[in-house]
Design an enzyme around this catalytic site. Sequence first.
Site, PDB file in Angstrom:
ATOM      1  N   GLY A 133       0.820  -1.204   0.000  1.00  0.00           N
ATOM      2  CA  GLY A 133       0.000   0.000   0.000  1.00  0.00           C
ATOM      3  C   GLY A 133       0.856   1.257   0.000  1.00  0.00           C
ATOM      4  O   GLY A 133       2.088   1.201   0.058  1.00  0.00           O
ATOM      5  N   TYR A 168     -16.616   1.312   5.670  1.00  0.00           N
ATOM      6  CA  TYR A 168     -15.176   1.420   5.853  1.00  0.00           C
ATOM      7  C   TYR A 168     -14.853   2.040   7.206  1.00  0.00           C
ATOM      8  O   TYR A 168     -14.023   1.527   7.973  1.00  0.00           O
ATOM      9  CB  TYR A 168     -14.579   2.252   4.723  1.00  0.00           C
ATOM     10  CG  TYR A 168     -13.127   2.607   4.919  1.00  0.00           C
ATOM     11  CD1 TYR A 168     -12.129   1.643   4.826  1.00  0.00           C
ATOM     12  CD2 TYR A 168     -12.753   3.924   5.196  1.00  0.00           C
ATOM     13  CE1 TYR A 168     -10.795   1.977   5.009  1.00  0.00           C
ATOM     14  CE2 TYR A 168     -11.422   4.258   5.367  1.00  0.00           C
ATOM     15  CZ  TYR A 168     -10.446   3.291   5.282  1.00  0.00           C
ATOM     16  OH  TYR A 168      -9.126   3.616   5.467  1.00  0.00           O
ATOM     17  N   TYR A 226      -8.214  -2.880   4.277  1.00  0.00           N
ATOM     18  CA  TYR A 226      -9.165  -2.926   3.166  1.00  0.00           C
ATOM     19  C   TYR A 226      -9.565  -1.478   2.921  1.00  0.00           C
ATOM     20  O   TYR A 226     -10.210  -0.853   3.768  1.00  0.00           O
ATOM     21  CB  TYR A 226     -10.370  -3.775   3.556  1.00  0.00           C
ATOM     22  CG  TYR A 226     -11.439  -3.898   2.487  1.00  0.00           C
ATOM     23  CD1 TYR A 226     -11.639  -5.108   1.833  1.00  0.00           C
ATOM     24  CD2 TYR A 226     -12.252  -2.821   2.153  1.00  0.00           C
ATOM     25  CE1 TYR A 226     -12.629  -5.229   0.866  1.00  0.00           C
ATOM     26  CE2 TYR A 226     -13.231  -2.934   1.186  1.00  0.00           C
ATOM     27  CZ  TYR A 226     -13.418  -4.142   0.551  1.00  0.00           C
ATOM     28  OH  TYR A 226     -14.391  -4.262  -0.407  1.00  0.00           O
TER      29      TYR A 226
END
Length: 303
Positions: free
Chosen positions: A13, A128, A64
């Site tokens: 990431g 989220y 995520y």
Amino acid sequence: MAERCWLLTGGSGQVGHAFSGLAMPQGVTLIAPDRAALDLADLPDLDALIGERNIAAIINCGAYTAVDRAESEEALALAINGEAPGRLAAAAARADIPVVHVSTDYVFDGRLDRPYHEDDPVAPQNAYGRTKLAGEQAVAASGARHVILRTAWVVSDHGSNFVKTMLRLGEERDSLAVVSDQHGSPSAAADIAAAIATITVRLETDRDAPQGVFHFTNSGEATWHQLADFVFDRASRHGRRRPVVAAIPTSEYPTPASRPANSRLDCSRIAGEYGIKPRPWQDAVGEIVDALCTVNQQEGLRA
């Protein structure tokens, strides 16, 4: 001191990739397993891993991050964002090592008219945010020495992010429409990674190091529209096309997940307790745009 290791999750990431590029402190080796070796949705025996590799600290940058898709995949997002951080932190507690966990402004509802402090009430408005809040709560309850680092509007020259999207669209279109009623602080992944390194060193070497929740973003604020204008102004110095950028309200750009209108985070605590003073977002983003444009120019010359 014997060679020791820091375990990094989420190395592919933006923040994890930036962290992997840092020079480690003397005597520290960074272990950054890929998803095949360390899947946050299906974690292996962490106690064995910590013991075998002499892990001295855990840095959890994995997450995520598909905000809209999380609305339909909340169970998977919860496994990665909520349950995995708890398991990592619990293992850290058993091994008596610290953990640094990266979180998000999305734990807030975005309705305040000032930057959010660490102890402001949380009220996530999408899946989220709910799953990231669950992760924060699990880490805090683990008993491990920990820092939860909230950040926002992460950008870099790696992966997918707003700056890279704007540069791509700017080459494809003469005009764009960008939301102008969401406010935040663009934050360079490299600066976040450097802050994490400072925190990790302190947590590992000083048992009395400050713990809990801290905020870190680059200083200053902008709307997405203002950030887009800045990106195109900077890119134009490199000969890139300059599209017209129209300002639109959020209501004209509907998404499955609602976004907070205010993503500004107050970073005075991390400055006071860790001596980390964020630089202006314009300096950080300017470096990213320069790097991306320079790489593209070099690739064009090679072609």
